[in-house]
Motif scaffolding. Sequence first.
Motif, mmCIF file in Angstrom:
data_model
loop_
_atom_site.group_PDB
_atom_site.id
_atom_site.type_symbol
_atom_site.label_atom_id
_atom_site.label_comp_id
_atom_site.label_asym_id
_atom_site.label_seq_id
_atom_site.Cartn_x
_atom_site.Cartn_y
_atom_site.Cartn_z
ATOM 1 N N MET A 1 0.847 -1.202 0.000
ATOM 2 C CA MET A 1 0.000 0.000 0.000
ATOM 3 C C MET A 1 0.880 1.248 0.000
ATOM 4 S SD MET A 1 -2.860 -1.116 2.836
ATOM 5 C CE MET A 1 -3.870 0.333 2.552
ATOM 6 N N ASP A 2 0.631 2.187 -0.915
ATOM 7 C CA ASP A 2 1.395 3.413 -0.942
ATOM 8 C C ASP A 2 0.771 4.438 -0.004
ATOM 9 O OD1 ASP A 2 -0.867 4.195 -2.211
ATOM 10 O OD2 ASP A 2 0.051 4.480 -4.182
ATOM 11 N N GLY A 3 1.387 5.634 0.052
ATOM 12 C CA GLY A 3 0.902 6.649 0.980
ATOM 13 C C GLY A 3 -0.530 7.056 0.737
ATOM 14 N N SER A 4 -0.947 7.101 -0.541
ATOM 15 C CA SER A 4 -2.315 7.534 -0.843
ATOM 16 C C SER A 4 -3.357 6.595 -0.250
ATOM 17 C CB SER A 4 -2.509 7.648 -2.355
ATOM 18 O OG SER A 4 -2.339 6.382 -2.985
ATOM 19 N N SER A 5 -3.013 5.318 -0.135
ATOM 20 C CA SER A 5 -3.955 4.360 0.441
ATOM 21 C C SER A 5 -4.238 4.667 1.905
ATOM 22 C CB SER A 5 -3.391 2.934 0.313
ATOM 23 O OG SER A 5 -3.156 2.608 -1.037
ATOM 24 N N TYR A 6 -3.318 5.355 2.562
ATOM 25 C CA TYR A 6 -3.516 5.777 3.943
ATOM 26 C C TYR A 6 -4.135 7.166 4.012
ATOM 27 C CZ TYR A 6 -0.371 1.946 5.339
ATOM 28 O OH TYR A 6 0.209 0.719 5.552
ATOM 29 N N TYR A 7 -3.679 8.051 3.114
ATOM 30 C CA TYR A 7 -4.096 9.446 3.225
ATOM 31 C C TYR A 7 -5.544 9.666 2.794
ATOM 32 C CZ TYR A 7 0.829 10.525 3.959
ATOM 33 O OH TYR A 7 2.100 10.577 4.458
ATOM 34 N N LEU A 8 -6.028 8.893 1.819
ATOM 35 C CA LEU A 8 -7.406 9.093 1.378
ATOM 36 C C LEU A 8 -8.421 8.827 2.504
ATOM 37 C CD1 LEU A 8 -7.319 7.666 -2.272
ATOM 38 C CD2 LEU A 8 -7.486 10.062 -1.547
ATOM 39 N N PRO A 9 -8.320 7.709 3.239
ATOM 40 C CA PRO A 9 -9.232 7.534 4.378
ATOM 41 C C PRO A 9 -9.051 8.622 5.441
ATOM 42 C CG PRO A 9 -8.190 5.444 3.796
ATOM 43 C CD PRO A 9 -7.488 6.515 3.020
ATOM 44 N N ALA A 10 -7.812 9.069 5.638
ATOM 45 C CA ALA A 10 -7.585 10.126 6.630
ATOM 46 C C ALA A 10 -8.294 11.418 6.232
ATOM 47 C CB ALA A 10 -6.085 10.371 6.785
ATOM 48 N N VAL A 11 -8.210 11.755 4.953
ATOM 49 C CA VAL A 11 -8.893 12.965 4.469
ATOM 50 C C VAL A 11 -10.408 12.808 4.588
ATOM 51 C CG1 VAL A 11 -9.353 14.360 2.418
ATOM 52 C CG2 VAL A 11 -7.015 13.660 2.948
ATOM 53 N N ALA A 12 -10.904 11.617 4.266
ATOM 54 C CA ALA A 12 -12.347 11.376 4.379
ATOM 55 C C ALA A 12 -12.824 11.550 5.816
ATOM 56 C CB ALA A 12 -12.680 9.973 3.871
ATOM 57 N N MET A 13 -12.062 11.033 6.774
ATOM 58 C CA MET A 13 -12.429 11.187 8.185
ATOM 59 C C MET A 13 -12.352 12.651 8.616
ATOM 60 S SD MET A 13 -13.393 8.358 9.550
ATOM 61 C CE MET A 13 -14.184 8.012 7.977
ATOM 62 N N ALA A 14 -11.337 13.371 8.113
ATOM 63 C CA ALA A 14 -11.225 14.791 8.459
ATOM 64 C C ALA A 14 -12.415 15.579 7.927
ATOM 65 C CB ALA A 14 -9.920 15.360 7.903
ATOM 66 N N ALA A 15 -12.842 15.253 6.695
ATOM 67 C CA ALA A 15 -14.009 15.940 6.128
ATOM 68 C C ALA A 15 -15.263 15.631 6.924
ATOM 69 C CB ALA A 15 -14.187 15.521 4.672
ATOM 70 N N ALA A 16 -15.443 14.367 7.301
ATOM 71 C CA ALA A 16 -16.614 13.997 8.093
ATOM 72 C C ALA A 16 -16.602 14.695 9.447
ATOM 73 C CB ALA A 16 -16.658 12.480 8.287
ATOM 74 N N LEU A 17 -15.415 14.791 10.049
ATOM 75 C CA LEU A 17 -15.310 15.471 11.345
ATOM 76 C C LEU A 17 -15.599 16.956 11.206
ATOM 77 C CD1 LEU A 17 -14.609 15.033 14.313
ATOM 78 C CD2 LEU A 17 -12.226 15.528 13.752
ATOM 79 N N ALA A 18 -15.166 17.565 10.095
ATOM 80 C CA ALA A 18 -15.453 18.984 9.877
ATOM 81 C C ALA A 18 -16.951 19.225 9.747
ATOM 82 C CB ALA A 18 -14.723 19.469 8.623
ATOM 83 N N VAL A 19 -17.642 18.295 9.077
ATOM 84 C CA VAL A 19 -19.099 18.424 8.954
ATOM 85 C C VAL A 19 -19.762 18.272 10.312
ATOM 86 C CG1 VAL A 19 -21.162 17.342 7.983
ATOM 87 C CG2 VAL A 19 -19.126 17.656 6.554
ATOM 88 N N LYS A 20 -19.234 17.372 11.138
ATOM 89 C CA LYS A 20 -19.824 17.090 12.446
ATOM 90 C C LYS A 20 -19.420 18.111 13.492
ATOM 91 C CE LYS A 20 -22.567 13.813 13.961
ATOM 92 N NZ LYS A 20 -23.826 13.511 13.293
ATOM 93 N N GLY A 21 -18.374 18.913 13.206
ATOM 94 C CA GLY A 21 -17.851 19.854 14.189
ATOM 95 C C GLY A 21 -18.878 20.809 14.780
ATOM 96 N N PRO A 22 -19.675 21.504 13.944
ATOM 97 C CA PRO A 22 -20.659 22.436 14.522
ATOM 98 C C PRO A 22 -21.637 21.752 15.468
ATOM 99 C CG PRO A 22 -20.369 22.844 12.179
ATOM 100 C CD PRO A 22 -19.624 21.581 12.485
ATOM 101 N N SER A 23 -22.082 20.540 15.122
ATOM 102 C CA SER A 23 -22.985 19.814 16.019
ATOM 103 C C SER A 23 -22.302 19.497 17.334
ATOM 104 C CB SER A 23 -23.458 18.516 15.358
ATOM 105 O OG SER A 23 -24.158 18.779 14.160
ATOM 106 N N LEU A 24 -21.012 19.165 17.271
ATOM 107 C CA LEU A 24 -20.272 18.859 18.490
ATOM 108 C C LEU A 24 -20.159 20.086 19.376
ATOM 109 C CD1 LEU A 24 -18.552 16.870 20.124
ATOM 110 C CD2 LEU A 24 -16.584 17.617 18.800
ATOM 111 N N LEU A 25 -19.910 21.241 18.791
ATOM 112 C CA LEU A 25 -19.797 22.458 19.583
ATOM 113 C C LEU A 25 -21.118 22.807 20.261
ATOM 114 C CD1 LEU A 25 -17.630 24.673 17.193
ATOM 115 C CD2 LEU A 25 -16.896 23.472 19.269
#
Length: 397
Positions: A1-25
């Motif tokens: 697995m190259d770096g992109s195989s790790y970074y793509l899920p990480a970016v997806a989780m970051a985007a999901a967390l950004a969407v969920k951030g206002p609700s968390l606050l």
Amino acid sequence: MDGSSYYLPAVAMAAALAVKGPSLLRSWRDPLLRSVCWLMALTGLVFFFAAPPTIAEVNDLVGVTNVSAPLVYCLLSAFSAACLVLIVNWRGGPPEVTRRTSWRWITGYGVVIVALVVLFALGDTPVERLRDFDTYYAGEPFVREMIVLYLGALAVAGVAMNVMCGRWALQVHGRLRAGLLIIVAGYVCNIAYLSAKTAAVVARWNGGNLDYLSSDVAPVLASAGAQISAVGFCLPLACQRAADTWAAWTAYHRLGPLWRELGPVRPYADRAVRMSWWSPAGLRVTQRESDIHDGLLSLSPYFDAVLRARARDAALAAGSDPAEALAEADAAMVAAAVRARAADPEGRVVDRARTAAAEGPRDLVRMSCALRRSPLVAIARDLPAPRPQDDFPERAH
């Protein structure tokens, strides 16, 4: 697995967390929401820091050879605790029991994380290994114990998750059961990942070489398990969110006939706040209900209790159930009151003896549907101003 195989899920989780951030606050005290956000954050961090390019960069920045190894192991342990805490809070129960169980898991894995750091500090890892740290240092004192500890901690979490989710799945149905079974499938992949890692390490202890299981097979299984489990966690929550949104939009549109009927009598209707197209459906429903209540309040002096009672009797005689008959009667009364209000803009002919008193909350959605469909509403609109001696016409069968 190259770096992109790790970074793509990480970016997806970051985007999901950004969407969920206002609700968390807004709802930081909600333990379930906190658990979801911690899980998404830790999932993204695990993928990000487990990528070989990140491992090399962290080692260089910190200046300690292979320091990324305990960092990733600690993140994996924290991720395991987050999964367990999420299931505990998701399943619910007495708050004190849920809180106590959550803190037990957090404390247990907190001790594991401290032990991992101590064992790495006591060990010796002079050669940097980006992909095969586990097998290369499988026989190194203290480092060996660190590897066994993190694998054991992950195994405990995997078994516990499968047991809890499997038992819970037997007690529920629908989307929640499907989500739990998907989580179980994801953790089966995680157990396969642990099996591959363990087999490679044990092979090294016995003089063999199965390093490919740890460096090539295990990362694929870990990625698949994490993504499958994420689908399992998200499916019930996303479906529930979609169902709630659909229900809100449905209610919004069903309230439309009543809202439009009351438009001419609503105070300050011409100055109503305009909702933007991206406003949540729930907020739109709340505003529409508020407008309807304002209209009903301004119209209340023209509500005719006699007409309402006779309309209800006519609806019951035509076969409507009690709740539907009451909604039809209220809708007929509103239609007649709108007509009466239009004919008497100065409010000089209101018959206080006939005015309908408030009888608790009305089912606005049923009223709105009846306003559009019930023949009694058409009759009420065509009748002259009702008199006490008039009988409400029977609805045609």
